[in-house]
Design a protein around this motif. Sequence first.
Motif, short mmCIF file in Angstrom:
data_model
loop_
_atom_site.label_atom_id
_atom_site.label_comp_id
_atom_site.label_asym_id
_atom_site.label_seq_id
_atom_site.Cartn_x
_atom_site.Cartn_y
_atom_site.Cartn_z
N PHE A 7 -18.04 18.84 14.94
CA PHE A 7 -17.17 19.79 15.63
C PHE A 7 -17.21 21.10 14.83
O PHE A 7 -16.93 21.11 13.63
N HIS A 8 -17.55 22.18 15.53
CA HIS A 8 -17.70 23.48 14.86
C HIS A 8 -16.86 24.52 15.59
O HIS A 8 -16.96 24.67 16.81
N GLY A 9 -16.01 25.22 14.86
CA GLY A 9 -15.12 26.21 15.46
C GLY A 9 -15.83 27.47 15.91
O GLY A 9 -16.61 28.05 15.15
N ALA A 10 -15.58 27.88 17.15
CA ALA A 10 -16.11 29.16 17.61
C ALA A 10 -15.49 30.30 16.81
O ALA A 10 -16.10 31.35 16.63
N VAL A 118 -21.01 9.04 12.27
CA VAL A 118 -20.47 10.03 11.35
C VAL A 118 -19.98 11.22 12.16
O VAL A 118 -20.73 11.78 12.98
N ILE A 119 -18.73 11.59 11.97
CA ILE A 119 -18.14 12.74 12.65
C ILE A 119 -17.81 13.79 11.60
O ILE A 119 -17.07 13.51 10.65
N CYS A 120 -18.37 14.98 11.76
CA CYS A 120 -18.16 16.06 10.79
C CYS A 120 -17.24 17.13 11.36
O CYS A 120 -17.33 17.48 12.53
N ASP A 121 -16.39 17.64 10.49
CA ASP A 121 -15.58 18.82 10.78
C ASP A 121 -16.19 19.94 9.96
O ASP A 121 -16.05 19.97 8.74
N SER A 138 -26.90 17.50 12.36
CA SER A 138 -26.21 16.89 13.51
C SER A 138 -27.15 16.54 14.65
O SER A 138 -28.04 17.31 15.01
N ASP A 139 -26.90 15.38 15.22
CA ASP A 139 -27.60 14.99 16.45
C ASP A 139 -26.96 15.66 17.66
O ASP A 139 -27.62 15.89 18.68
N LEU A 140 -25.67 15.98 17.56
CA LEU A 140 -24.97 16.66 18.65
C LEU A 140 -23.80 17.45 18.07
O LEU A 140 -23.05 16.95 17.25
N ILE A 141 -23.67 18.70 18.52
CA ILE A 141 -22.61 19.60 18.05
C ILE A 141 -21.71 19.97 19.21
O ILE A 141 -22.19 20.32 20.30
N GLY A 170 -24.41 20.58 22.18
CA GLY A 170 -24.46 19.84 23.44
C GLY A 170 -23.12 19.65 24.10
O GLY A 170 -23.00 18.89 25.07
N GLY A 171 -22.09 20.33 23.60
CA GLY A 171 -20.78 20.21 24.20
C GLY A 171 -19.86 21.34 23.76
O GLY A 171 -20.05 21.93 22.69
#
Length: 252
Positions: A7-10, A118-121, A138-141, A170-171
């Motif tokens: 999860f990456h903050g805009a 694995v879930i990354c912040d 990441s496989d998906l961000i 991807g989301g």
Amino acid sequence: MKKIFTFHGADHKCGCSMLSQCVAERVAQKRGDLSVLLLHAEESEGCGYAPMVGESMERIRPYLADRLLDIGDIVKKSEYKDNLYVIAGTDRPGSSESFHPDMAQYFLKAVSDSFDIVICDSGANIEHGLSLGALFSSDLIYVVFVQQESAFKRYEWLRPLYEKLALNIGGYVINRFIPQSGYTRDYVRRRLKTKRDRVFSVKESAYGKVAEIDEKSLLAYKDGAFARDIDVMADDIIAQADVPERLLAANG
């Protein structure tokens, strides 16, 4: 099979830490047969809602620099609750000079074999080595927004860089979602030119301030609409990971 989700903050203050924690908790609850790691790959600790975390990237940093990780020790120290493991960030101003993206990539590659998901912040500071390394790995961000023009403008400003770096975005998540706002899922879909089913919304919870004071996850409070939105996010990660069902007895 996808394993590492970030999860990456805009923009700053989009609620990445709380969102990441709630989703990680829910994935772990839904799939008790899986081991789930929540990694705060950012300059702050990110554990304001989980204060009893026993492992951090700051403590691990010297071993990262020398490529001398004791994975078993890290896994043990990061035990949080049942099948959920948590590692805090750095909580040291100026730490970006001490972490390089390849250190975070090396860490995630080394530790990911010990976990199913694995879930990354990664916060919103792409200049920090931990954040950038997590994004590369990441496989998906999922990019996290709030319903403010500043968040969308910052993302659009950085989007050419994200594309140049070939990040696996991807989301998109509209966090602290208020239905009355003009920033609806359809509006976001059109603006970002993406598919509607890749835009998610997580309701604004009335317990946000209380959770900060209590140092608890928002899932600890009775907010059905919020919990349902977190369920959708958790289900998407589980589906994207495509991990097979395993008999719970096999792990016990």
